[in-house]
Design an enzyme around this catalytic site. Structure first.
Site, PDB file in Angstrom:
ATOM      1  N   ASP A  74       1.013  -1.240  -0.119  1.00 55.18           N
ATOM      2  CA  ASP A  74       0.065  -0.005  -0.208  1.00 55.18           C
ATOM      3  C   ASP A  74       0.881   1.320   0.025  1.00 55.18           C
ATOM      4  OD1 ASP A  74      -2.847   1.106   0.809  1.00 55.18           O
ATOM      5  OD2 ASP A  74      -1.304   2.248   1.818  1.00 55.18           O
ATOM      6  N   TYR A  79       2.938   9.845  -0.406  1.00 53.78           N
ATOM      7  CA  TYR A  79       4.043   9.553   0.260  1.00 53.78           C
ATOM      8  C   TYR A  79       5.358   9.888  -0.252  1.00 53.78           C
ATOM      9  CZ  TYR A  79       0.216   6.684   2.199  1.00 53.78           C
ATOM     10  OH  TYR A  79      -0.881   6.171   3.188  1.00 53.78           O
ATOM     11  N   LYS A 104      -2.666   5.875  -4.228  1.00 52.83           N
ATOM     12  CA  LYS A 104      -3.889   6.813  -3.842  1.00 52.83           C
ATOM     13  C   LYS A 104      -3.560   8.220  -4.636  1.00 52.83           C
ATOM     14  CE  LYS A 104      -3.936   4.879   0.668  1.00 52.83           C
ATOM     15  NZ  LYS A 104      -2.373   4.388   0.720  1.00 52.83           N
ATOM     16  N   HIS A 137      -7.785   9.569  -2.170  1.00 51.21           N
ATOM     17  CA  HIS A 137      -6.886   9.599  -0.879  1.00 51.21           C
ATOM     18  C   HIS A 137      -7.624  10.436   0.141  1.00 51.21           C
ATOM     19  CE1 HIS A 137      -2.666   9.493   0.916  1.00 51.21           C
ATOM     20  NE2 HIS A 137      -3.495   9.130   1.486  1.00 51.21           N
TER      21      HIS A 137
END
Length: 316
Positions: A74, A79, A104, A137
């Site tokens: 994931d 990120y 996402k 997200h």
């Protein structure tokens, strides 16, 4: 008294839900795969990459996780380590179809036309032809426009399943998606752990045939290890010769949930997946359910989150 009876009834219902989920599972190398509402099978256990500092660390963590048997990764554009994740998958030697990649889309990428372009860039960063599961997200901005593009991406073969992340801010946001789209969400990702079991949201997801996936399954850094010090969890851990983290993750699996604990240290990565050689008893599961306080560790309200997230742009 009335509240206690309600808790017992809810607990019974979720035991039934978990049993239904287990009936739909298939197992590959000991890991349960759940059949989603679009017919695809997704590993219910994986590694999360939130707060991983850079691509190099992400590549190392994911590479080791894949060697340990993880098959669900994931990640997210936010990120900023998708390139590291893609490199690890590419160099693993494992056939791409055996690895489930989740990512996402960020609110700054929402909108018809805009989101399709963002998906193509995501595929480039991940060095893959398709994404197994793609989330919106955050529930803010033009997420309906984003969803329309995501549906187009599914039809084009660039994405296999769609999901909603953090749409537990309100009922209206949840229903804005699930009641008004062509392709229904297959997965609903929220903060969930023994102290915040999110019973109402699990019930809503169940009504729509949506799989619940848990971020902060161990409480996250904001918890300061509160779950690991819980006396009941520690007692169960001692009885099985396991760590508190393993007991918590095993509880997630037996509840029929999907869990994606994050880790970069190799010993933690190995520890987290070493949960498929034992089971919690019915009594132990009842004790774990009794710990619910609906106490979340991430407590930024929607207005604060919206102000930050709508103004944050991520570099490619």
């Amino acid at each position: 008294m009335r509240n206690e009876v309600l808790k017992i009834v809810l607990a019974f219902l979720f035991i039934c839900f978990a049993a239904i989920g287990h009936a739909e599972d298939k197992y590959i190398n000991g890991i349960p795969y759940v059949k989603l509402n679009n017919g695809l099978f997704m590993p219910r256990f994986g590694i999360g990459t939130f707060n991983v500092p850079d691509d190099s660390t992400a590549c190392d963590a994911v590479s080791y996780a894949l060697k340990c048997g993880y098959r669900h990764i994931d990640t997210a554009h936010a990120y900023r380590i998708e390139r590291g994740v893609g490199k690890a998958v590419k160099e693993s030697g494992i056939p791409r179809e055996e690895i489930w990649i989740t990512s996402k889309i960020w609110p700054s990428e929402y909108g018809e036309g805009k989101t399709l372009e963002a998906i193509d860039k995501m595929l480039e960063r991940l060095q893959t032809d398709y994404i197994d599961l793609l989330y919106v997200h955050q529930p803010m901005g033009d997420f309906i426009g984003a969803w329309k593009d995501m549906e187009k991406a599914v039809k084009m073969g660039k994405v296999r399943a769609l999901g909603i992340s953090n749409f537990d801010a309100s009922d209206s946001l949840f229903h804005a998606i699930v009641d008004n789209v062509e392709i229904k969400p297959a997965v609903f990702q929220i903060e969930l752990h023994p102290y915040a079991q999110r019973l109402d949201w699990r019930k809503k997801a169940q009504e729509y045939g949506i799989q619940v996936e848990c971020w902060f399954p161990l409480g996250g850094e904001m918890s300061n290890g509160a779950l690991f010090r819980d006396p009941e969890i520690c007692k169960i851990a001692a009885a099985h010769g396991k760590t508190p983290a393993q007991i918590i993750l095993r509880w997630h699996i037996q509840e029929g949930l999907s869990a994606i604990p994050g880790a970069t240290r190799h010993d933690y990565i190995k520890e987290n997946i070493s949960i498929f050689d034992f089971e919690l008893t019915d009594e132990e599961m009842s004790v774990m359910r009794s710990l619910n306080k609906e106490k979340r560790f991430f407590n930024m309200n929607y207005e604060e989150a919206e102000q930050f997230m709508l103004n944050w742009r991520i570099e490619d």
